[in-house]
Design a protein around this motif. Structure first.
Motif, mmCIF file in Angstrom:
data_model
loop_
_atom_site.group_PDB
_atom_site.id
_atom_site.type_symbol
_atom_site.label_atom_id
_atom_site.label_comp_id
_atom_site.label_asym_id
_atom_site.label_seq_id
_atom_site.Cartn_x
_atom_site.Cartn_y
_atom_site.Cartn_z
ATOM 1 N N ARG A 303 0.783 -1.262 -0.211
ATOM 2 C CA ARG A 303 0.051 0.059 0.011
ATOM 3 C C ARG A 303 0.824 1.094 0.030
ATOM 4 N N LEU A 304 1.969 1.253 0.662
ATOM 5 C CA LEU A 304 2.975 2.314 0.711
ATOM 6 C C LEU A 304 3.389 2.861 -0.443
ATOM 7 N N ARG A 305 3.863 1.394 -1.067
ATOM 8 C CA ARG A 305 4.621 1.641 -2.348
ATOM 9 C C ARG A 305 3.666 2.381 -3.518
ATOM 10 N N ALA A 306 2.201 1.994 -3.329
ATOM 11 C CA ALA A 306 1.555 2.479 -4.387
ATOM 12 C C ALA A 306 1.161 4.009 -4.064
ATOM 13 N N MET A 307 1.346 4.518 -3.112
ATOM 14 C CA MET A 307 1.075 5.799 -2.600
ATOM 15 C C MET A 307 1.860 6.965 -3.301
ATOM 16 N N SER A 308 1.267 8.115 -3.900
ATOM 17 C CA SER A 308 2.350 9.011 -4.543
ATOM 18 C C SER A 308 2.842 9.657 -3.484
ATOM 19 N N ARG A 309 4.137 10.216 -3.856
ATOM 20 C CA ARG A 309 5.133 10.738 -2.809
ATOM 21 C C ARG A 309 5.757 10.050 -1.802
ATOM 22 N N PHE A 334 3.620 16.336 10.978
ATOM 23 C CA PHE A 334 2.711 15.684 10.287
ATOM 24 C C PHE A 334 2.033 14.505 11.088
ATOM 25 N N CYS A 335 2.611 13.884 12.062
ATOM 26 C CA CYS A 335 2.199 13.089 12.746
ATOM 27 C C CYS A 335 0.926 13.237 13.702
ATOM 28 N N GLU A 341 -6.654 14.574 11.853
ATOM 29 C CA GLU A 341 -7.571 14.833 10.887
ATOM 30 C C GLU A 341 -7.923 13.546 9.975
ATOM 31 N N ALA A 342 -6.993 12.439 10.322
ATOM 32 C CA ALA A 342 -7.022 11.257 9.560
ATOM 33 C C ALA A 342 -7.270 10.024 10.566
ATOM 34 N N GLY A 343 -7.381 10.236 11.861
ATOM 35 C CA GLY A 343 -7.279 9.167 13.016
ATOM 36 C C GLY A 343 -6.394 8.069 12.655
ATOM 37 N N VAL A 344 -5.178 8.353 12.322
ATOM 38 C CA VAL A 344 -4.122 7.300 12.477
ATOM 39 C C VAL A 344 -2.931 7.716 13.283
ATOM 40 N N GLY A 345 -2.500 6.886 14.224
ATOM 41 C CA GLY A 345 -1.290 7.205 15.093
ATOM 42 C C GLY A 345 -0.150 6.951 14.351
ATOM 43 N N LEU A 346 0.891 7.497 14.053
ATOM 44 C CA LEU A 346 2.192 7.177 13.503
ATOM 45 C C LEU A 346 3.352 7.857 14.381
ATOM 46 N N ALA A 347 4.559 7.390 14.387
ATOM 47 C CA ALA A 347 5.641 7.709 15.261
ATOM 48 C C ALA A 347 6.518 8.481 14.628
ATOM 49 N N PRO A 348 6.705 9.654 14.688
ATOM 50 C CA PRO A 348 7.848 10.779 13.865
ATOM 51 C C PRO A 348 9.038 10.201 14.004
ATOM 52 N N GLY A 349 9.984 10.201 13.012
ATOM 53 C CA GLY A 349 11.346 9.851 12.882
ATOM 54 C C GLY A 349 12.067 10.686 13.817
ATOM 55 N N VAL A 350 11.835 11.688 13.969
ATOM 56 C CA VAL A 350 12.796 12.543 14.782
ATOM 57 C C VAL A 350 12.952 11.929 16.344
ATOM 58 N N ALA A 351 12.008 10.906 16.730
ATOM 59 C CA ALA A 351 12.167 10.472 18.097
ATOM 60 C C ALA A 351 13.204 9.373 18.026
ATOM 61 N N PHE A 352 13.699 9.113 16.927
ATOM 62 C CA PHE A 352 14.750 7.879 16.768
ATOM 63 C C PHE A 352 16.266 8.461 16.409
ATOM 64 N N ASP A 376 -6.102 3.098 4.185
ATOM 65 C CA ASP A 376 -7.180 4.060 3.399
ATOM 66 C C ASP A 376 -7.072 5.330 3.921
ATOM 67 N N ARG A 377 -7.089 5.579 5.083
ATOM 68 C CA ARG A 377 -6.874 6.952 5.581
ATOM 69 C C ARG A 377 -5.785 7.581 5.425
ATOM 70 N N LEU A 378 -4.614 6.864 5.467
ATOM 71 C CA LEU A 378 -3.341 7.627 5.222
ATOM 72 C C LEU A 378 -3.251 8.155 3.856
ATOM 73 N N GLN A 379 -3.647 7.214 3.098
ATOM 74 C CA GLN A 379 -3.406 7.546 1.652
ATOM 75 C C GLN A 379 -4.337 9.012 1.302
ATOM 76 N N THR A 380 -5.461 9.027 1.675
ATOM 77 C CA THR A 380 -6.760 10.012 1.760
ATOM 78 C C THR A 380 -6.051 11.297 2.351
ATOM 79 N N HIS A 381 -5.320 11.321 3.576
ATOM 80 C CA HIS A 381 -4.666 12.386 3.990
ATOM 81 C C HIS A 381 -3.552 12.844 3.373
ATOM 82 N N ILE A 382 -2.831 12.019 2.812
ATOM 83 C CA ILE A 382 -1.776 12.304 1.984
ATOM 84 C C ILE A 382 -1.903 13.284 0.828
ATOM 85 N N ALA A 383 -2.928 12.727 0.151
ATOM 86 C CA ALA A 383 -3.287 13.371 -1.004
ATOM 87 C C ALA A 383 -4.168 14.690 -0.737
#
Length: 390
Positions: A303-309, A334-335, A341-352, A376-383
């Motif tokens: 799914r990630l590979r199919a997303m633009s950008r 962004f996270c 806005e998208a209801g998806v919890g991700l971890a920012p890379g700056v933490a690592f 689905d939510r992430l793809q819509t959010h990025i777009a």
């Protein structure tokens, strides 16, 4: 009157916590930010702990853990890696993080430095700082074929004040795995220089191209300055139990008995009974969990590979993927927006680490349905973000 050490006050919270606080109380958020599955601990492990609790195993336990669990750990390594560990080299700890803290307390003097392979879980570096040490980061390289380590760069970063080298294999957040050949070269270097190795093997079982990741226990001698840290949290779905273990050099038995005594006085005996069940009877669950993670990785990677950008870095271990989004440099911002806005919890890379500040970590140790909805939510959010910037 000063109540807190200035060095502790100066430590920032992990940016992961900043994001987590925004969404932890929102039931609509799909949380891919933390390193844990959505599966509860298997019932047989819980039942073993319940039986021990009902039987009155509520008293202090031996500092290094109950004998049954130490024996189970030794038997586990004999089955998995074909190695024989002496009982006096094994200690049960109150979580894998507690194990790292104990090792830091045992070997680091103020002013010592620890060379750390990054991106890395931030708590590890903080443990070194709390013990009075300094950290030096050696970032992994990466590309379309995954992550890689420049071993010579790692060696060149060490100096006369280097007390230890820390690495996690498989790694969090990368899923990078150190090869057996690299482990041997690292051990040879550490022996020559008198530098300790802290080998974080918490994700050792979550591997997709072999039964387990290479372990330092397979090549280190009992007197070598090697500390192997592991945990029940990941492969056995026991994050909330806070149970782990250390394998340490033979001469350090008294050191760790003292440190555990002064830190926690030992893990609860009834929880250790559940951990015994996990090691002795948990292989079917571990295998099914790894297969579940394998399917989750395929789903998310496709799914990630199919997303633009979006550019994603593949791996063959752990249950994380690191990816970057063209035009997104502030991953913390962004996270935060992704949660709100998208209801998806991700971890920012700056933490690592600074080198991964432009990347984002995603944990795919969840059901396919949950991951599909999150994608689905992430793809819509990025777009939507892309349209807003046009």
């Amino acid at each position: 009157m000063r109540l807190t050490r200035e060095s502790i006050l100066a430590m920032p919270d992990s940016p992961i916590i900043d994001v987590w606080r925004l969404g932890i109380d929102r039931p609509d958020v799909i949380g891919l930010w933390a390193g844990q599955s959505d599966l509860p601990t298997p019932q047989p492990f819980c039942e073993a702990a319940n039986r021990a609790l009902a039987a009155g195993h509520t008293f202090y336990s031996p500092n290094r853990g109950i004998l049954a669990l130490r024996e189970a750990i030794r038997a586990y390594y004999a089955r998995l890696c074909g190695v024989t560990l002496e009982d006096e080299r094994v200690a049960v700890t109150s979580s894998g993080m507690n194990a790292v803290m104990l090792v830091s307390q045992a070997i680091i003097e103020p002013g010592d430095n620890v060379v750390c392979i990054t991106p890395s879980w931030p708590n590890i570096l903080r443990a070194v700082h709390i013990a009075g040490g300094l950290t030096r980061e050696v970032p992994l390289g990466y590309g379309e074929h995954g992550w890689s380590l420049d071993l010579q760069r790692l060696f060149d970063t060490c100096d006369e004040r280097t007390r230890a080298i820390y690495y996690a294999s498989p790694g969090n957040p990368t899923g990078w795995m150190m090869s057996s050949d690299q482990q041997r070269r690292l051990l040879d270097f550490a022996r020559r220089r008198g530098i300790a190795i802290i080998a974080d093997e918490v994700y050792q079982r979550i591997v997709y191209d072999r039964p387990y990741a290479p372990s330092m226990t397979e090549i280190a001698a009992p007197e070598d300055p090697v500390f192997v840290v592991n945990s029940f949290s990941k492969a056995w779905a026991m994050t909330g139990w806070r149970m782990g273990w250390i394998i340490y050099p033979r001469p350090m038995l008294a050191t760790f008995e003292k440190l555990i005594q002064f830190n926690t006085s030992g893990a609860p005996a009834f929880l250790q009974a559940g951990a015994v069940a996990a090691l002795n009877d948990g292989e079917p669950f571990v295998r099914s969990f790894v297969e579940r993670c394998r399917n989750g990785q395929r789903l998310v990677l496709d799914r990630l590979r199919a997303m633009s950008r979006v550019r994603v870095v593949p791996n063959t271990a752990s249950f994380y993927l690191m990816f970057e989004i063209e035009g997104v440099r502030d991953t913390l911002a962004f996270c935060k927006r992704a949660v709100l806005e998208a209801g998806v919890g991700l971890a920012p890379g700056v933490a690592f680490g600074d080198e991964s500040a432009h990347q984002i970590r995603l944990c795919y140790a969840r059901s396919d349905a949950s991951l599909s909805q999150a994608m689905d939510r992430l793809q819509t959010h990025i777009a939507r973000l892309g349209a807003d910037s046009d």
